[in-house]
Motif scaffolding. Structure first.
Motif, PDB file in Angstrom:
ATOM      1  N   ASN A  88      34.426  71.522  45.508  1.00 33.82           N
ATOM      2  CA  ASN A  88      35.123  72.380  46.456  1.00 33.82           C
ATOM      3  C   ASN A  88      36.435  71.715  46.869  1.00 33.82           C
ATOM      4  OD1 ASN A  88      35.914  73.513  49.100  1.00 33.82           O
ATOM      5  ND2 ASN A  88      34.034  74.693  48.866  1.00 33.82           N
ATOM      6  N   LEU A  89      37.520  72.445  46.811  1.00 39.19           N
ATOM      7  CA  LEU A  89      38.834  71.868  47.094  1.00 39.19           C
ATOM      8  C   LEU A  89      38.989  71.431  48.548  1.00 39.19           C
ATOM      9  CD1 LEU A  89      41.076  74.265  44.969  1.00 39.19           C
ATOM     10  CD2 LEU A  89      40.235  71.993  44.381  1.00 39.19           C
ATOM     11  N   THR A 147      50.683  65.741  54.085  1.00 34.31           N
ATOM     12  CA  THR A 147      49.940  65.903  52.839  1.00 34.31           C
ATOM     13  C   THR A 147      48.784  66.883  53.018  1.00 34.31           C
ATOM     14  OG1 THR A 147      50.473  63.627  52.248  1.00 34.31           O
ATOM     15  CG2 THR A 147      48.672  64.648  51.056  1.00 34.31           C
ATOM     16  N   THR A 148      48.095  66.770  54.121  1.00 36.16           N
ATOM     17  CA  THR A 148      46.984  67.685  54.405  1.00 36.16           C
ATOM     18  C   THR A 148      47.483  69.116  54.552  1.00 36.16           C
ATOM     19  OG1 THR A 148      45.792  65.899  55.509  1.00 36.16           O
ATOM     20  CG2 THR A 148      45.068  68.148  55.973  1.00 36.16           C
ATOM     21  N   ALA A 149      48.597  69.298  55.237  1.00 38.61           N
ATOM     22  CA  ALA A 149      49.144  70.643  55.422  1.00 38.61           C
ATOM     23  C   ALA A 149      49.531  71.271  54.084  1.00 38.61           C
ATOM     24  CB  ALA A 149      50.353  70.595  56.359  1.00 38.61           C
ATOM     25  N   VAL A 150      50.185  70.507  53.225  1.00 38.28           N
ATOM     26  CA  VAL A 150      50.577  71.027  51.908  1.00 38.28           C
ATOM     27  C   VAL A 150      49.335  71.326  51.073  1.00 38.28           C
ATOM     28  CG1 VAL A 150      51.728  70.431  49.739  1.00 38.28           C
ATOM     29  CG2 VAL A 150      52.847  69.956  51.905  1.00 38.28           C
ATOM     30  N   VAL A 183      45.578  75.254  48.653  1.00 36.51           N
ATOM     31  CA  VAL A 183      44.220  75.785  48.520  1.00 36.51           C
ATOM     32  C   VAL A 183      44.175  77.243  48.968  1.00 36.51           C
ATOM     33  CG1 VAL A 183      41.858  75.594  49.407  1.00 36.51           C
ATOM     34  CG2 VAL A 183      43.064  73.557  48.656  1.00 36.51           C
ATOM     35  N   THR A 184      44.911  77.573  50.016  1.00 35.90           N
ATOM     36  CA  THR A 184      44.982  78.971  50.466  1.00 35.90           C
ATOM     37  C   THR A 184      45.566  79.859  49.366  1.00 35.90           C
ATOM     38  OG1 THR A 184      45.277  78.238  52.737  1.00 35.90           O
ATOM     39  CG2 THR A 184      45.891  80.508  52.243  1.00 35.90           C
ATOM     40  N   ARG A 185      46.618  79.378  48.746  1.00 34.76           N
ATOM     41  CA  ARG A 185      47.255  80.143  47.663  1.00 34.76           C
ATOM     42  C   ARG A 185      46.320  80.263  46.458  1.00 34.76           C
ATOM     43  NH1 ARG A 185      48.916  83.574  45.063  1.00 34.76           N
ATOM     44  NH2 ARG A 185      50.838  83.632  43.886  1.00 34.76           N
ATOM     45  N   MET A 225      37.299  78.621  45.776  1.00 33.94           N
ATOM     46  CA  MET A 225      37.843  77.284  45.994  1.00 33.94           C
ATOM     47  C   MET A 225      37.081  76.244  45.195  1.00 33.94           C
ATOM     48  SD  MET A 225      38.743  77.149  50.038  1.00 33.94           S
ATOM     49  CE  MET A 225      37.456  78.179  50.688  1.00 33.94           C
ATOM     50  N   GLU A 226      36.193  76.692  44.319  1.00 31.35           N
ATOM     51  CA  GLU A 226      35.418  75.783  43.479  1.00 31.35           C
ATOM     52  C   GLU A 226      36.201  75.454  42.218  1.00 31.35           C
ATOM     53  OE1 GLU A 226      32.576  74.333  44.317  1.00 31.35           O
ATOM     54  OE2 GLU A 226      32.609  75.408  46.229  1.00 31.35           O
TER      55      GLU A 226
END
Length: 129
Positions: free
Chosen positions: A30-31, A89-92, A97-99, A107-108
């Motif tokens: 999971n991402l 980095t977490t925000a990007v 992952v949202t995209r 998200m797998e």
């Protein structure tokens, strides 16, 4: 030997946190879990560097008559920068992952790779016709 291990318990905590984060990044499919693992790993590194800047019986690096030994402020300053980089980095990563979720509906990692393989196979079939 046991005194050495017990005396450096904070290093064992940092190593354990690093390995937990590394395990999550490598093993989890999971991402989001991979991002959480990355954050745990980064936090362990930050804690390690901050603890290295602390000197026994050291004081804040301010000129003071009673102070003989000072703590090193450089690791603390560098880790403030590392915290900012970690948040960025977490925000990007979360934006990516949202995209990816909007594009693939999952998200797998394995499911995304299967979708990509199927799409590549369909393109190959269309190209050969």
């Amino acid at each position: 030997m046991i005194e050495l291990i017990i005396g450096k318990y904070n290093f064992w905590i940092y190593i354990t946190l690093m390995m937990i984060g590394f395990y999550a990044m490598i093993v989890k499919g999971n991402l989001i879990k991979k991002i959480v693992g990355m954050n745990i790993f980064q936090t362990a590194v930050i804690l390690f560097y901050i603890s290295m800047g602390k000197v026994k019986d050291g004081t804040a690096p301010i000129i003071w008559e009673k102070a003989v030994v000072y703590d090193n402020p450089i690791p603390h300053v560098l880790m403030l920068t590392a915290i900012v980089v970690s948040v960025g980095t977490t925000a990007v990563a979360l934006a990516l992952v949202t995209r990816i979720y909007k594009e693939y509906g999952t998200m797998e990692e394995d499911a995304i790779l299967d979708i990509e393989r199927r799409q590549a196979e369909e393109l190959r079939k269309k190209g050969s016709e």
